[in-house]
Scaffold this motif. Structure first.
Motif, short mmCIF file in Angstrom:
data_model
loop_
_atom_site.label_atom_id
_atom_site.label_comp_id
_atom_site.label_asym_id
_atom_site.label_seq_id
_atom_site.Cartn_x
_atom_site.Cartn_y
_atom_site.Cartn_z
N ASP A 5 1.00 -1.26 0.32
CA ASP A 5 -0.03 0.21 0.04
C ASP A 5 0.73 1.16 -0.08
O ASP A 5 0.70 2.24 -1.01
N TYR A 12 0.96 7.58 -6.92
CA TYR A 12 1.02 8.52 -6.86
C TYR A 12 1.12 10.44 -6.41
O TYR A 12 0.67 11.11 -6.96
N PHE A 19 -1.31 12.70 -14.27
CA PHE A 19 -2.18 11.52 -14.33
C PHE A 19 -3.26 12.04 -14.84
O PHE A 19 -3.58 11.07 -15.90
N VAL A 49 -15.07 4.66 -5.30
CA VAL A 49 -13.47 4.39 -4.48
C VAL A 49 -12.23 4.25 -5.57
O VAL A 49 -12.48 3.90 -6.74
N CYS A 51 -11.19 7.78 -6.55
CA CYS A 51 -11.98 8.29 -7.69
C CYS A 51 -10.83 8.54 -8.53
O CYS A 51 -11.18 9.15 -9.41
N GLY A 52 -9.82 8.65 -7.73
CA GLY A 52 -8.33 9.70 -8.62
C GLY A 52 -9.40 11.43 -9.00
O GLY A 52 -8.91 11.93 -8.15
N ASP A 71 -10.42 9.38 -2.02
CA ASP A 71 -8.97 8.80 -2.80
C ASP A 71 -8.28 8.92 -1.42
O ASP A 71 -8.10 9.96 -1.03
N GLU A 73 -5.24 9.87 -2.08
CA GLU A 73 -4.13 10.81 -2.50
C GLU A 73 -4.90 12.32 -2.42
O GLU A 73 -5.47 12.63 -3.02
N MET A 76 -5.42 14.04 -5.87
CA MET A 76 -6.66 13.67 -6.38
C MET A 76 -7.78 14.19 -6.00
O MET A 76 -8.82 14.24 -6.27
N GLY A 92 -9.39 8.86 1.98
CA GLY A 92 -9.69 7.93 2.92
C GLY A 92 -9.48 6.91 1.62
O GLY A 92 -8.78 7.07 0.58
N GLU A 93 -8.74 5.76 2.63
CA GLU A 93 -8.60 4.66 1.99
C GLU A 93 -8.98 3.52 1.90
O GLU A 93 -9.38 3.08 3.38
N ASN A 110 -12.58 1.51 -10.36
CA ASN A 110 -12.35 1.74 -11.81
C ASN A 110 -10.77 1.83 -11.23
O ASN A 110 -9.98 2.81 -11.24
N VAL A 112 -8.88 0.05 -9.27
CA VAL A 112 -7.97 0.09 -7.99
C VAL A 112 -7.41 -0.60 -6.59
O VAL A 112 -6.85 -0.78 -6.85
N HIS A 115 -4.00 -1.40 -6.90
CA HIS A 115 -3.27 -0.52 -5.58
C HIS A 115 -3.91 -1.15 -4.57
O HIS A 115 -2.53 -0.31 -4.02
C1 LIG Z 1 -5.13 3.56 -11.64
S1 LIG Z 1 -6.32 5.17 -10.16
C2 LIG Z 1 -7.32 4.80 -11.14
C3 LIG Z 1 -8.54 6.50 -10.55
C4 LIG Z 1 -10.32 6.69 -11.20
N1 LIG Z 1 -10.54 5.14 -10.39
C5 LIG Z 1 -9.57 6.82 -12.47
O1 LIG Z 1 -10.21 5.42 -13.47
O2 LIG Z 1 -9.15 7.84 -12.92
C6 LIG Z 1 -5.85 4.31 -8.80
C7 LIG Z 1 -6.56 5.26 -8.09
O3 LIG Z 1 -6.59 4.37 -6.36
C8 LIG Z 1 -6.14 5.41 -5.49
N2 LIG Z 1 -5.71 4.56 -4.02
C9 LIG Z 1 -4.99 3.77 -3.83
N3 LIG Z 1 -4.19 3.15 -2.91
C10 LIG Z 1 -5.66 3.22 -2.56
C11 LIG Z 1 -6.62 2.23 -1.78
N4 LIG Z 1 -6.05 1.64 -0.91
N5 LIG Z 1 -7.74 2.95 -1.85
C12 LIG Z 1 -8.02 3.74 -2.57
N6 LIG Z 1 -7.63 4.35 -3.69
C13 LIG Z 1 -6.16 3.98 -3.67
C14 LIG Z 1 -3.91 5.99 -6.11
O4 LIG Z 1 -4.82 7.24 -5.57
C15 LIG Z 1 -5.48 6.60 -7.64
O5 LIG Z 1 -6.17 7.87 -7.48
#
Ligand SMILES: C[S@@+](CC[C@H](N)C(=O)[O-])C[C@H]1O[C@@H](n2cnc3c(N)ncnc32)[C@H](O)[C@@H]1O
Length: 269
Positions: A5, A12, A19, A49, A51-52, A71, A73, A76, A92-93, A110, A112, A115
């Motif tokens: 994690d 990011y 991004f 979730v 959300c980027g 998200d 980050e 984001m 939130g994560e 999407n 996620v 990650h």
């Molecule tokens: C590939 S991006 C996709 C973003 C968005 N869903 C999209 O379709 O454009 C992955 C996203 O997941 C977030 N992320 C990473 N670890 C996460 C976690 N543990 N819980 C929720 N989001 C997370 C990242 O910060 C990033 O914004």
């Protein structure tokens, strides 16, 4: 949060703008398909979730859904909040979200799940926040890699760089097969029902310099590989990128990179 994690978060950190211009455009492709699959319409209480920069949230808002987005980050969260002011956008994560049980009619993640350090625990949390019979839609990247994802390892290998040294790996006991069957099995293990998975193929068209600019700015796993190199090695990698990416060039000068998402739709019991 485990070390996977942490590595993913680092990929990011402060990089929402790059991004949005690069990988965000790639990730946006399956969004309408996912929203259709979970039945997002006017009034749906939707959670986006991870959300980027807000592609899912924006498309769901356009359908009249009541959107919450989360998200970890901060950069984001800031861009998604500006892009979709109608949504509630929070930090939130996974695997612990700041919402009550049964709070949403639909949840979308999407790209996620790939990650998170504990995918099964993350799915359990998504089931918790869904109301009974609420629908989950998610995408991940398949394995073996598509030509789009396989390009970077080919580039590193041609440049004599060990990409594996800098790429985060999920712990073996948390991992699952990145296939339709493997993803369906994980969702069943997480006690979702009516699980359906399928592959959504497309060609991502992108300017080659723009496509290079994401990893060159340290974005995502391949960006972390680049960030660990000397300027001379980066220049060598770029030469190999120019050479190998040329096989995907089309008449406009863009790359047309074949890729695919694994899409899963499932229902909370
Ligand atoms: C590939 S991006 C996709 C973003 C968005 N869903 C999209 O379709 O454009 C992955 C996203 O997941 C977030 N992320 C990473 N670890 C996460 C976690 N543990 N819980 C929720 N989001 C997370 C990242 O910060 C990033 O914004």
């Amino acid at each position: 949060m485990n070390s996977f994690d942490e590595r993913m978060r680092h990929n990011y950190a402060g990089r929402a703008e790059i991004f949005e211009r690069t990988f965000g455009k790639l990730c946006a492709y399956p969004v309408p398909t996912v929203l259709d699959a979970v039945g997002v319409a006017a009034g749906t209480r939707l959670l986006d979730v991870g959300c980027g920069t807000g592609s899912v949230a924006a498309a769901a808002r356009d359908r009249g859904a009541a959107v919450t987005a989360v998200d970890p980050e901060q950069s984001m969260v800031e861009i998604a909040s500006r892009r979709v002011p109608e949504a509630t956008v929070l930090a939130g994560e996974l695997p612990r979200l700041p919402f009550e049980d049964d709070a949403f009619d639909a949840v979308v993640a999407n790209f996620v799940l790939n990650h998170v350090g504990d995918p099964l625990a993350a799915l359990g949390e998504l089931r918790r926040v869904l109301r009974p019979h609420g629908r989950l839609g998610l995408t991940i990247w398949p394995q073996p890699p598509t030509p789009l994802h396989g390009l970077w390892p080919r580039v590193f290998e041609a440049a004599g760089v060990d990409a594996n040294a800098n790429v985060a790996r999920l712990a073996a006991d948390k991992d699952f097969e990145r296939t339709e069957a493997g993803l369906a099995g994980l969702l069943a293990d997480a006690k979702f029902v009516e699980v359906e998975t399928r592959t959504v193929p497309w060609k991502h068209r992108v300017d080659p310099e723009l496509w290079w600019s994401g990893p060159a700015a340290g974005l995502a796993s391949f960006g972390q590989v680049l960030a660990a190199q000397t300027p001379e090695t980066v220049a060598r990698i770029k030469r190999e990128y120019d050479r190998l990416s040329a096989e995907f060039r089309v008449a406009t000068g863009e790359l047309a990179l074949p890729t695919a998402a694994l899409l899963a739709v499932a229902v909370a019991p």
